[in-house]
Design a protein around this motif. Structure first.
Motif, PDB file in Angstrom:
ATOM      1  N   GLY A 276      23.643 -28.621  15.442  1.00  0.00           N
ATOM      2  CA  GLY A 276      24.480 -27.274  15.777  1.00  0.00           C
ATOM      3  C   GLY A 276      25.855 -27.291  16.468  1.00  0.00           C
ATOM      4  O   GLY A 276      26.528 -26.723  16.887  1.00  0.00           O
TER       5      GLY A 276
ATOM      6  N   GLY B 220      20.090 -28.817  10.706  1.00  0.00           N
ATOM      7  CA  GLY B 220      19.339 -29.315  11.490  1.00  0.00           C
ATOM      8  C   GLY B 220      18.651 -27.942  11.891  1.00  0.00           C
ATOM      9  O   GLY B 220      17.384 -27.716  11.991  1.00  0.00           O
ATOM     10  N   GLU B 221      19.617 -26.729  12.167  1.00  0.00           N
ATOM     11  CA  GLU B 221      18.980 -25.377  12.613  1.00  0.00           C
ATOM     12  C   GLU B 221      18.217 -24.933  11.575  1.00  0.00           C
ATOM     13  O   GLU B 221      17.126 -24.243  11.587  1.00  0.00           O
TER      14      GLU B 221
ATOM     15  N   HIS C 272      21.840 -39.008  13.250  1.00  0.00           N
ATOM     16  CA  HIS C 272      21.219 -38.701  14.228  1.00  0.00           C
ATOM     17  C   HIS C 272      20.296 -39.955  14.802  1.00  0.00           C
ATOM     18  O   HIS C 272      19.555 -39.824  15.616  1.00  0.00           O
TER      19      HIS C 272
ATOM     20  N   GLN D  67      25.872 -33.497   3.722  1.00  0.00           N
ATOM     21  CA  GLN D  67      24.800 -33.578   4.320  1.00  0.00           C
ATOM     22  C   GLN D  67      23.508 -32.949   3.241  1.00  0.00           C
ATOM     23  O   GLN D  67      22.354 -33.484   3.348  1.00  0.00           O
TER      24      GLN D  67
ATOM     25  N   GLY E   1      28.342 -28.933  15.800  1.00  0.00           N
ATOM     26  CA  GLY E   1      29.513 -28.732  15.041  1.00  0.00           C
ATOM     27  C   GLY E   1      29.988 -29.995  14.323  1.00  0.00           C
ATOM     28  O   GLY E   1      31.193 -30.343  13.840  1.00  0.00           O
ATOM     29  N   LYS E   2      29.237 -31.029  14.084  1.00  0.00           N
ATOM     30  CA  LYS E   2      29.455 -32.329  13.504  1.00  0.00           C
ATOM     31  C   LYS E   2      29.840 -31.991  11.936  1.00  0.00           C
ATOM     32  O   LYS E   2      30.857 -32.539  11.523  1.00  0.00           O
ATOM     33  N   SER E   3      29.299 -31.348  11.344  1.00  0.00           N
ATOM     34  CA  SER E   3      29.528 -31.003   9.848  1.00  0.00           C
ATOM     35  C   SER E   3      30.659 -30.327   9.710  1.00  0.00           C
ATOM     36  O   SER E   3      31.688 -30.638   8.929  1.00  0.00           O
TER      37      SER E   3
ATOM     38  N   SER F 277      23.344 -24.638  10.684  1.00  0.00           N
ATOM     39  CA  SER F 277      23.546 -25.921  10.499  1.00  0.00           C
ATOM     40  C   SER F 277      22.334 -26.597   9.832  1.00  0.00           C
ATOM     41  O   SER F 277      21.214 -25.886  10.073  1.00  0.00           O
TER      42      SER F 277
ATOM     43  N   ARG G 291      26.584 -18.485  23.056  1.00  0.00           N
ATOM     44  CA  ARG G 291      27.401 -17.416  22.471  1.00  0.00           C
ATOM     45  C   ARG G 291      27.381 -16.192  22.684  1.00  0.00           C
ATOM     46  O   ARG G 291      28.173 -15.487  22.791  1.00  0.00           O
TER      47      ARG G 291
END
Ligand SMILES: Nc1ncnc2c1ncn2[C@@H]1O[C@H](COP(=O)(O)OP(=O)(O)OP(=O)(O)O)[C@@H](O)[C@H]1O
Ligand SMILES: Nc1ncnc2c1ncn2[C@@H]1O[C@H](COP(=O)(O)OP(=O)(O)OP(=O)(O)O)[C@@H](O)[C@H]1O
Ligand SMILES: [Mg+2]
Ligand SMILES: [Mg+2]
Lengths: 234, 251, 260, 260, 234
Positions: C43, D138-139, C192, C84, C45-47, D136, C248
């Motif tokens: 989460g 993973g999330e 990862h 992904q 923000g890589k993607s 995401s 957030r």
């Protein structure tokens, strides 16, 4: 409720006696509706897909109008085509009024929005899955269009069948532009309407029964073709 | 609300007569009249099923049959108008001005000019078929060529005729009110054979107990009453009298 | 494809969706040459970052610019990406690659050969006529790689390309990535697997909650990351509730077991 | 949920789709107690195997039987599964867990608490009101785990639950899995991470091309797998073109680079 | 082609003068069509979803028949309902013939298959994505049904709108069972048919125009509601 029994009997007699008039009417019905569906699909599938894929100003309005035009009143469509094709109208010289061609034109106008609106929904759902992948591969909306129509083909069958249903059931438009002229432009639905106005309800119902059996046959054929293709293709 | 249902024909409705007459009837009696205007055959069928209280159509033979079969109580003459032969003002067959409808049809057949027939077994259609018989033309053989059976109501048939520039037989009321005349005009009128009588019949309450016999009778009585007949006679379409009262038992 | 689209410069790129800033003021530059690996927690923000670079989403502020001679024209045509969550078209394995090649304008004759090579390379030859959507997850990831590889892009984005691969396949894919790099393609990938990151990176970008916290040469980064969150991450100890609390939704979240 | 559904016995289970045998004569038994890890190359049939055990697909021949006292009745209600490609309902993160609990018949009042705990446990609390489908990757995997965990199943199937997780999250998930096991749930999982397999397994199943080639106690397996394919796999060298060639389509495939 | 100009003029005049008859007709049209769509959706959505989800012998036949019944001819439906509601029919005592209720019944019969068939397609597509997950969670088809209807709600709007389109445009069935009685059962489409039969084509077109504007308005409202919900919910 003898009428229902009478209706079966009337339908049975007509079919068994291979009534020549019936054969003619059925033939014309199929010719008109299938041609109209074919043309409407040629226009409606790409049109619906384009609305699903392209982003342009006024797109929302186009979506709403497509949806609303699923409810084009047949009588109004018939009237507009009548006015255009009538001798006094701009295309009067073509002499198309009261011919099967006129009926096809009216039905195309009637069902193209149906096919387009339902296609839009299917393609939009598919696009939400495919968008990034296809754009990454360099396919903008224009080039993605054909790929999505192809990948959505099994769901789109239902959209086209909805169009066919409307075309084969519709009476208001073909009545006006075809004129329900015996041996020229009489189809199943206008024949049914005629028998109703004559008060011969059993015959009307019998004809309706035959029409339903016919369209069930066509839907069944479409379903089988789709299933076979699905088996091969997943 | 107090109301009765009347099964009638499209031609009567389209002429505008009901819009003129019925409010006056309601004002006089407090009874609203709901008119279901359909083809003659369908109207008779509705009445036979007991779905209307009064039948008001214009095909005498069927009406008498209806009463004879016990579906109706009694037939009353109400009014008549007449049929007219309309066609292109250019009149390619040359029938204009003639007083003999059958002769005119014969001429049309000879010239093979397009003719739009209702083809729906309606009163008008039956009248037309009778005229062809009188003219000695076997019309069934011509169907689909110059003779076109539209299988629809008077208005739809006139729309077809005006788009095809064809001849057609129509009742005067519908014709006067019809807005899409294009190049058509009246060519033949006044033949006694074109007489078009309307009759009113109360649906038999013995067969259909729910029929509003009392109010239905009031309606019929009113139609054939002095007042009713005067009003029918006073209805004008484009400055012309459209219907002629002819009730026998004026009281 | 002869003219270069690189370098790529991101200038103050931010992305906001539904009132939440998911990418925050990223400033960086990718020159031709080195292999970049983007790492960071789930989460982070890589993607989103890869998709911004690839041009699939537009930043809400700032801009990404391809500054090479061909960059202004059609940068899209010279890039490819392995997602992904790979998306397979409803057709056969071979047809999936074929479609990508057709889009790039390859003639039918040459396509057959490229497809064959790409599938062989990724170990998918025996599956070539299978419908792509029933492949196992790992097989789909391989197919996505084969598809991207077949395009011979100048820049290749890879979003955790080995996450679902078995050890041997992972090894093979690392070799393929290396080979693609050697052939001149610019690699920008996420992973990862810190071992893989070490093996495949010339430079490392460390993302955390939408921020680019460190962008450093790989050796230096793994020796001794400057950023303390990056340090914790490399040691496998990045625990959000300890470091910084810019939730957030700004709600307290004092659960000790919270694992991210 | 008081009565046990275990043991589970697979008797000669095979699965054939479209004329291809994807699972071949698998014979095995899962008793209550140990943690099982299923390993094998991509496309070996691990995911199919889990789905067969879980009852999502029916074998074409053979049978899987839950032999515990409650096994005959409603085994489904006592199991849960975390899919390799998690499917998120089109609703919020919390609602995704809520829906699963509702299906199991939990009253609204108790659901709120369980949801809270499950989300906290998997580090998703701050995302609880987000739409689940934009998480995401993973999330999403964490959410799938939270959802399964909330159900307190007797048997929990996990299909590569950490494939897309960052190192810290991976570590945390391993701890969660351990905790779930300690609480008495039977764990059956797959992974491509051999280190993880070592850490989390009491017994190992090695699948290859739809066949169960080895089913052994974990220590023994990793010390010295009996099957030579398993040996190669554990060494990260399982290369199909060398060992056995039972290609489904029986075509020669002599590409040396073939990586599976 | 003055007719088109006249039509706009007629429509304009009717609307501007707030013609009382027009208001009444529009009101009844909306009442009938919206009620019919509401009831048809109540039946068609779960029905379509059930056909999509449950596996039972003869399921394929049901799918084909649902598709075929998208093409139920309005006149035939009108006739059947007429025969049932007629004084001579089994439900004659209810006295429903020539009332708005009868029209609603006919339209429900007409559009339920449309909504059901399109719903089936949407839910089937969704189920192929959700099936294993939901079954794993213990939801068989029965319990998955509501979840899928909810998750597919944005796509299902189009199915319901297709039903609304058919209902609002349809004339054959309401004409027969409603009788087109002034101030009682006259709706937009039967009024249009009446004007056509009177030859007042401009007025007919004008009414058609108003009908289209109305249904565009309703479609627009549906679209906006959907977009707003989408924004909140993704
Ligand atoms: N369309 C969207 N709307 C709202 N939030 C989004 C959207 N897309 C992504 N996000 C949020 O942005 C954050 C970053 O997402 P991203 O997919 O880039 O993470 P990531 O670093 O790739 O994680 P992972 O390692 O799990 O793949 C996540 O918290 C996600 O929930
Ligand atoms: N519905 C299907 N039809 C045809 N083949 C299928 C189907 N489902 C799976 N397969 C094939 O079965 C094989 C085993 O699939 P499975 O998903 O079980 O592999 P896996 O061991 O989980 O692999 P991975 O490690 O990549 O997840 C694959 O080769 C796949 O292509
Ligand atoms: Mg990611
Ligand atoms: Mg798998």
């Amino acid at each position: 409720m003898n009428d229902f029994g009478d209706a079966f009997w009337a339908a049975f007699q007509l079919v068994v006696s291979l009534d020549a008039d019936l054969t003619e009417i059925v033939g014309l019905s199929l010719q008109v509706s299938l041609t109209a569906v074919f043309i409407a699909a040629l226009i409606g599938l790409p049109l619906g897909a384009a609305v699903a894929l392209f982003r342009f100003p006024g797109r929302m309005a186009v979506v709403v109008i497509l949806n609303a035009f699923m409810g084009l009143p047949p009588v109004v469509v018939g009237l507009v085509v009548y006015l255009l094709l009538s001798r006094a109208g701009p295309f009067g010289v073509l002499g198309l009024l009261f011919t099967p061609t006129a009926m096809i034109i009216a039905q195309v106008i009637l069902i193209t929005p149906i096919i387009a609106a339902l296609t839009r929904q299917v393609i939009e759902d598919l696009w939400s899955e495919y968008e990034e992948q296809l754009r990454s591969l360099g396919a903008g909306p224009a080039r993605a269009l054909t790929a999505l129509l192809w990948d959505g083909r099994f769901s789109l069958v239902t959209a086209v069948l909805a169009g066919f249903g409307r075309a084969s059931a519709e009476v208001g438009a073909v009545m006006i532009v075809g004129g329900n002229i015996d041996h020229v432009s009489r189809v199943m639905t206008t024949a049914i309407a005629l028998e109703v106005s004559k008060g011969d309800l059993a015959l009307a119902l019998g004809l309706g029964l035959i029409l339903l059996v016919l369209s069930t046959g066509i839907n069944g054929a479409a379903f089988l073709i789709k299933e076979m293709a699905l088996k091969r293709h997943a | 609300e107090r109301f009765i249902t009347v099964a009638s024909t499209t031609s009567t409705r389209n002429s505008g007569l009901y819009d003129y007459l019925l409010p006056k009837f309601q004002a006089a009696t407090g009874i609203a009249v709901r008119v279901v205007a359909v083809g003659t055959g369908q109207a008779i069928r509705l009445a036979r099923n007991g779905d209307a209280d009064v039948l008001l159509v214009h095909h005498r033979t069927s009406e008498e049959q209806f009463v004879a079969d016990g579906h109706g109580v009694e037939r009353f003459d109400v009014m008549y108008n007449d049929f007219v032969l309309v066609g292109p003002k250019t009149d390619p067959a040359g029938v204009k001005g003639g007083g003999d409808a059958a002769a005119a049809l014969k001429t049309i057949a000879a010239s093979k000019s397009p003719f739009a027939s209702r083809g729906d077994d309606s009163g008008t259609h039956k009248k037309e078929l009778g005229l062809w018989r009188t003219a000695g033309v076997d019309i069934a053989a011509e169907s689909g060529t110059w003779y076109r059976e539209t299988g629809s109501g008077m208005g739809a048939t006139l729309n077809t005729a005006s788009a095809m520039n064809a001849y057609a037989l129509t009742d005067r009321g519908t014709w006067l009110k019809f807005a899409n005349k294009a190049d058509l005009g009246i060519l033949v009128e006044g033949d006694k054979r074109l007489f078009n009588p309307y009759g009113a019949i109360l649906v038999n309450p013995a067969k259909h107990p729910h029929v509003k016999a009392k109010d239905g009778r009031i309606f019929i009585d009113w139609l054939i009453s002095k007042d009713g007949q005067r009003l029918i006679g006073s209805y004008q379409l484009k400055g012309q009298q459209a219907f002629f009262p002819n009730a026998k038992a004026m009281n | 494809m002869t003219e270069a689209i690189l370098p790529l410069a991101l200038e103050n790129v931010s992305l906001e969706i539904g009132g939440v800033r998911l990418i925050k003021d990223i400033q960086c530059r990718f020159e031709a040459g080195p292999r970049s690996v983007v790492i960071g927690p789930n989460g982070a923000g890589k993607s989103l970052f890869l998709r911004l670079c690839h041009g699939l989403i537009a930043p809400t502020s700032g801009a990404g610019r391809w500054q090479g001679p061909a960059g202004a024209a059609q940068p899209g045509a010279a890039q490819a990406m392995v997602f992904q969550r790979p998306v397979m078209l409803r057709r056969s394995v071979a047809a999936n690659v074929d479609y990508a090649l057709k889009l790039k304008g390859h003639a039918r004759a040459e396509r057959a050969e490229i497809i064959d090579e790409a599938l062989a390379r990724c170990g998918l030859r025996r599956l070539r006529d299978q419908p792509a959507r029933v492949l196992s997850f790992g097989e789909q990831q391989k197919l996505a790689l084969a598809r991207a590889w077949a395009l011979r892009p100048q820049v290749l984005f890879l979003d955790e390309p080995t996450a679902s691969l078995d050890p041997a396949a992972t090894h093979a894919v690392e070799e393929i990535v290396q080979a693609i790099h050697d052939a001149g393609t610019r690699i920008i990938m996420t992973t990862h697997d810190l071992g893989q990151a070490r093996r495949l990176s010339d430079e490392v970008l460390f993302l955390h909650r939408g921020r680019l916290l460190e962008h450093a040469e790989a050796g230096a980064f793994f020796e001794n990351p400057k950023n303390d969150l990056a340090q914790a991450f490399v040691r496998g100890e990045l625990l959000w509730w300890r470091y910084g609390r810019d939730n957030r939704r700004a709600e307290a979240d004092p659960t000790a077991e919270d694992l991210d």
